[in-house]
Design an enzyme around this catalytic site. Structure first.
Site, short mmCIF file in Angstrom:
data_model
loop_
_atom_site.label_atom_id
_atom_site.label_comp_id
_atom_site.label_asym_id
_atom_site.label_seq_id
_atom_site.Cartn_x
_atom_site.Cartn_y
_atom_site.Cartn_z
N HIS A 45 87.32 54.13 42.01
CA HIS A 45 87.23 54.68 40.65
C HIS A 45 88.49 54.36 39.83
O HIS A 45 89.58 54.80 40.16
CB HIS A 45 87.04 56.20 40.70
CG HIS A 45 86.92 56.80 39.33
ND1 HIS A 45 85.70 56.98 38.70
CD2 HIS A 45 87.85 57.26 38.46
CE1 HIS A 45 85.90 57.51 37.52
NE2 HIS A 45 87.20 57.69 37.34
N HIS A 98 83.77 49.09 34.22
CA HIS A 98 82.64 48.21 34.52
C HIS A 98 82.60 47.04 33.56
O HIS A 98 83.07 47.14 32.42
CB HIS A 98 81.32 48.98 34.46
CG HIS A 98 81.11 49.74 33.18
ND1 HIS A 98 81.72 50.95 32.92
CD2 HIS A 98 80.38 49.45 32.08
CE1 HIS A 98 81.35 51.38 31.72
NE2 HIS A 98 80.55 50.48 31.19
P1 5GP Z 1 79.25 51.59 28.56
O1 5GP Z 1 78.51 52.17 27.40
O2 5GP Z 1 80.14 52.64 29.21
O3 5GP Z 1 79.98 50.33 28.28
O4 5GP Z 1 78.15 51.17 29.63
C1 5GP Z 1 77.46 52.08 30.41
C2 5GP Z 1 76.14 51.43 30.76
O5 5GP Z 1 75.58 52.13 31.85
C3 5GP Z 1 75.12 51.47 29.64
O6 5GP Z 1 74.72 50.14 29.31
C4 5GP Z 1 73.97 52.29 30.20
O7 5GP Z 1 72.70 51.81 29.82
C5 5GP Z 1 74.19 52.18 31.70
N1 5GP Z 1 73.72 53.33 32.45
C6 5GP Z 1 73.94 54.65 32.15
N2 5GP Z 1 73.40 55.43 33.08
C7 5GP Z 1 72.84 54.60 34.01
C8 5GP Z 1 72.12 54.85 35.23
O8 5GP Z 1 71.90 55.97 35.67
N3 5GP Z 1 71.69 53.75 35.91
C9 5GP Z 1 71.91 52.48 35.46
N4 5GP Z 1 71.44 51.46 36.21
N5 5GP Z 1 72.60 52.22 34.32
C10 5GP Z 1 73.05 53.27 33.61
ZN ZN Z 2 83.78 56.70 39.22
#
Ligand code: 5GP
Ligand code: ZN
Length: 112
Positions: A45, A98
């Site tokens: 993490h 990520h």
């Molecule tokens: P961020 O917005 O932090 O850059 O990206 C987070 C990503 O995680 C988003 O694109 C969202 O769709 C994805 N995401 C959120 N919750 C989940 C989940 O439970 N499973 C999967 N596979 N993707 C998720």
């Molecule tokens: Zn984490």
């Protein structure tokens, strides 16, 4: 720790795995923004890209995974995009570092 991607890394929350090794995991985004939309995380993490120590090999592990995934998904010739959203202005919604790997369509630039 109450972290969604830690729970995905541990298998507590299921995901569609694309690639996994000892240090990283890649899975399909639940809300894909392109025909290929993969989320690549270190299993350890780190809240965001600012939190990775320079002497840590996690970025090497991540880049290695990007190269393997690009080939696995058949994107190495046409190209693809790797995105890191950091904090509020970057649009980060999950506070576990990520990379988004997006491909299989022509993406626009600049981002919104
Ligand atoms: P961020 O917005 O932090 O850059 O990206 C987070 C990503 O995680 C988003 O694109 C969202 O769709 C994805 N995401 C959120 N919750 C989940 C989940 O439970 N499973 C999967 N596979 N993707 C998720
Ligand atoms: Zn984490």
């Amino acid at each position: 720790m109450d972290c969604l991607f830690c729970k995905i890394a541990s298998g507590e929350i299921p995901s569609t795995k694309v690639y996994e090794d000892a240090k990283v995991l890649a899975f399909r985004d639940i809300s894909p923004q392109a025909p290929v939309h993969i989320v690549l995380i270190p299993k350890a993490h780190y809240e965001n890209i600012l939190e990775i120590p320079f002497d840590n090999s996690v970025i090497n592990d991540m880049i290695k995974a990007v190269q393997i995934i690009a080939k696995q998904e058949g994107m190495e010739d046409e190209g693809f995009r790797v995105v890191n959203n950091c904090k509020e202005f970057g649009g980060q919604t999950v506070d576990h570092l990520h990379f988004h790997i997006l491909g299989k369509r022509k993406l626009t630039w600049p981002p919104g």
